[in-house]
Design a protein around this motif. Structure first.
Motif, PDB file in Angstrom:
ATOM      1  N   ASP A  75     104.965  33.642 -76.404  1.00  0.00           N
ATOM      2  CA  ASP A  75     104.939  32.687 -75.290  1.00  0.00           C
ATOM      3  C   ASP A  75     105.430  31.295 -75.701  1.00  0.00           C
ATOM      4  O   ASP A  75     105.305  30.346 -74.942  1.00  0.00           O
ATOM      5  CB  ASP A  75     103.548  32.612 -74.674  1.00  0.00           C
ATOM      6  CG  ASP A  75     102.489  32.145 -75.648  1.00  0.00           C
ATOM      7  OD1 ASP A  75     102.732  32.176 -76.872  1.00  0.00           O
ATOM      8  OD2 ASP A  75     101.401  31.757 -75.194  1.00  0.00           O
ATOM      9  N   LYS A  76     106.010  31.203 -76.879  1.00  0.00           N
ATOM     10  CA  LYS A  76     106.601  29.948 -77.354  1.00  0.00           C
ATOM     11  C   LYS A  76     108.103  29.990 -77.064  1.00  0.00           C
ATOM     12  O   LYS A  76     108.658  31.043 -76.784  1.00  0.00           O
ATOM     13  CB  LYS A  76     106.370  29.786 -78.862  1.00  0.00           C
ATOM     14  CG  LYS A  76     104.935  29.957 -79.329  1.00  0.00           C
ATOM     15  CD  LYS A  76     104.052  28.849 -78.838  1.00  0.00           C
ATOM     16  CE  LYS A  76     102.662  28.901 -79.420  1.00  0.00           C
ATOM     17  NZ  LYS A  76     101.753  29.856 -78.799  1.00  0.00           N
ATOM     18  N   PRO A  77     108.769  28.845 -77.145  1.00  0.00           N
ATOM     19  CA  PRO A  77     110.209  28.829 -76.828  1.00  0.00           C
ATOM     20  C   PRO A  77     111.040  29.854 -77.625  1.00  0.00           C
ATOM     21  O   PRO A  77     111.914  30.510 -77.050  1.00  0.00           O
ATOM     22  CB  PRO A  77     110.621  27.393 -77.159  1.00  0.00           C
ATOM     23  CG  PRO A  77     109.377  26.595 -76.912  1.00  0.00           C
ATOM     24  CD  PRO A  77     108.240  27.495 -77.364  1.00  0.00           C
ATOM     25  N   ALA A  78     110.757  30.021 -78.910  1.00  0.00           N
ATOM     26  CA  ALA A  78     111.544  30.966 -79.719  1.00  0.00           C
ATOM     27  C   ALA A  78     111.353  32.407 -79.245  1.00  0.00           C
ATOM     28  O   ALA A  78     112.317  33.171 -79.155  1.00  0.00           O
ATOM     29  CB  ALA A  78     111.164  30.844 -81.194  1.00  0.00           C
ATOM     30  N   ARG A  88     110.254  33.386 -76.201  1.00  0.00           N
ATOM     31  CA  ARG A  88     110.790  33.538 -74.842  1.00  0.00           C
ATOM     32  C   ARG A  88     112.306  33.647 -74.862  1.00  0.00           C
ATOM     33  O   ARG A  88     112.892  34.445 -74.137  1.00  0.00           O
ATOM     34  CB  ARG A  88     110.332  32.375 -73.954  1.00  0.00           C
ATOM     35  CG  ARG A  88     108.847  32.419 -73.634  1.00  0.00           C
ATOM     36  CD  ARG A  88     108.457  31.514 -72.478  1.00  0.00           C
ATOM     37  NE  ARG A  88     109.174  30.265 -72.395  1.00  0.00           N
ATOM     38  CZ  ARG A  88     108.732  29.098 -72.881  1.00  0.00           C
ATOM     39  NH1 ARG A  88     107.568  29.037 -73.506  1.00  0.00           N
ATOM     40  NH2 ARG A  88     109.439  28.005 -72.736  1.00  0.00           N
ATOM     41  N   LYS A  89     112.950  32.880 -75.741  1.00  0.00           N
ATOM     42  CA  LYS A  89     114.405  32.944 -75.852  1.00  0.00           C
ATOM     43  C   LYS A  89     114.845  34.293 -76.419  1.00  0.00           C
ATOM     44  O   LYS A  89     115.798  34.901 -75.916  1.00  0.00           O
ATOM     45  CB  LYS A  89     114.918  31.808 -76.733  1.00  0.00           C
ATOM     46  CG  LYS A  89     116.425  31.780 -76.854  1.00  0.00           C
ATOM     47  CD  LYS A  89     116.894  30.630 -77.715  1.00  0.00           C
ATOM     48  CE  LYS A  89     118.413  30.684 -77.836  1.00  0.00           C
ATOM     49  NZ  LYS A  89     118.914  29.680 -78.769  1.00  0.00           N
ATOM     50  N   ALA A  90     114.169  34.764 -77.451  1.00  0.00           N
ATOM     51  CA  ALA A  90     114.546  36.028 -78.097  1.00  0.00           C
ATOM     52  C   ALA A  90     114.464  37.202 -77.134  1.00  0.00           C
ATOM     53  O   ALA A  90     115.284  38.120 -77.194  1.00  0.00           O
ATOM     54  CB  ALA A  90     113.660  36.282 -79.316  1.00  0.00           C
ATOM     55  N   ASN A 101     114.193  36.768 -73.668  1.00  0.00           N
ATOM     56  CA  ASN A 101     114.627  36.350 -72.334  1.00  0.00           C
ATOM     57  C   ASN A 101     113.472  36.422 -71.324  1.00  0.00           C
ATOM     58  O   ASN A 101     113.578  37.091 -70.293  1.00  0.00           O
ATOM     59  CB  ASN A 101     115.828  37.189 -71.872  1.00  0.00           C
ATOM     60  CG  ASN A 101     116.546  36.565 -70.701  1.00  0.00           C
ATOM     61  OD1 ASN A 101     116.535  35.356 -70.531  1.00  0.00           O
ATOM     62  ND2 ASN A 101     117.162  37.398 -69.875  1.00  0.00           N
ATOM     63  N   THR A 112     110.380  34.570 -68.899  1.00  0.00           N
ATOM     64  CA  THR A 112     109.907  33.376 -68.210  1.00  0.00           C
ATOM     65  C   THR A 112     108.556  32.985 -68.818  1.00  0.00           C
ATOM     66  O   THR A 112     107.847  33.848 -69.352  1.00  0.00           O
ATOM     67  CB  THR A 112     109.713  33.635 -66.703  1.00  0.00           C
ATOM     68  OG1 THR A 112     108.668  34.604 -66.533  1.00  0.00           O
ATOM     69  CG2 THR A 112     111.006  34.121 -66.050  1.00  0.00           C
TER      70      THR A 112
END
Length: 118
Positions: A28-31, A33-35, A37, A39
């Protein structure tokens, strides 16, 4: 060839440690969520499920590292856990994302092939 096979086994194990970290601690951290994809809302709602998935990836890594520590006697252990990685990659590609086939399944298959040739 044995060295190359063991190198690939070690890389597959390290990949699964990385996946463990992404799923258990960074989901649930930016890394994370980015990995994957995700929300923020979906990541928060599925955080516990992802941690469970991460734990399984940790078991795959542990099994591969265990096989490496056994030297030549670890071939069967490495083959078993690489087969598990391959099956997980095939299942993930069929049910979640085709990308998993290349990220997880292909390295497992390459490891199995190299292990058989060693």
């Amino acid at each position: 060839m044995s060295f190359i096979a063991d190198l690939v086994v070690a890389l597959v194990a390290l990949l699964h440690v990385y996946i463990l970290v992404l799923e258990m601690f960074l989901w649930d951290k930016p890394a994370g969520r980015k990995a994957f994809n995700l929300t923020p809302e979906f990541a928060q709602a599925t955080k516990v499920m992802a941690a469970n998935q991460g734990l399984y990836n940790g078991f795959l890594a542990a099994g591969l590292f265990w096989g490496l520590t056994l030297g030549p006697d670890g071939t069967g252990v490495k083959a078993f856990f690489l087969a598990c990685v391959l099956v997980a990659g095939l299942y993930g590609a069929a049910t979640a994302s085709r990308k998993i086939l290349f990220v997880q399944g292909l390295p497992g298959a390459i490891g199995l092939i190299l292990l058989a040739l060693a």
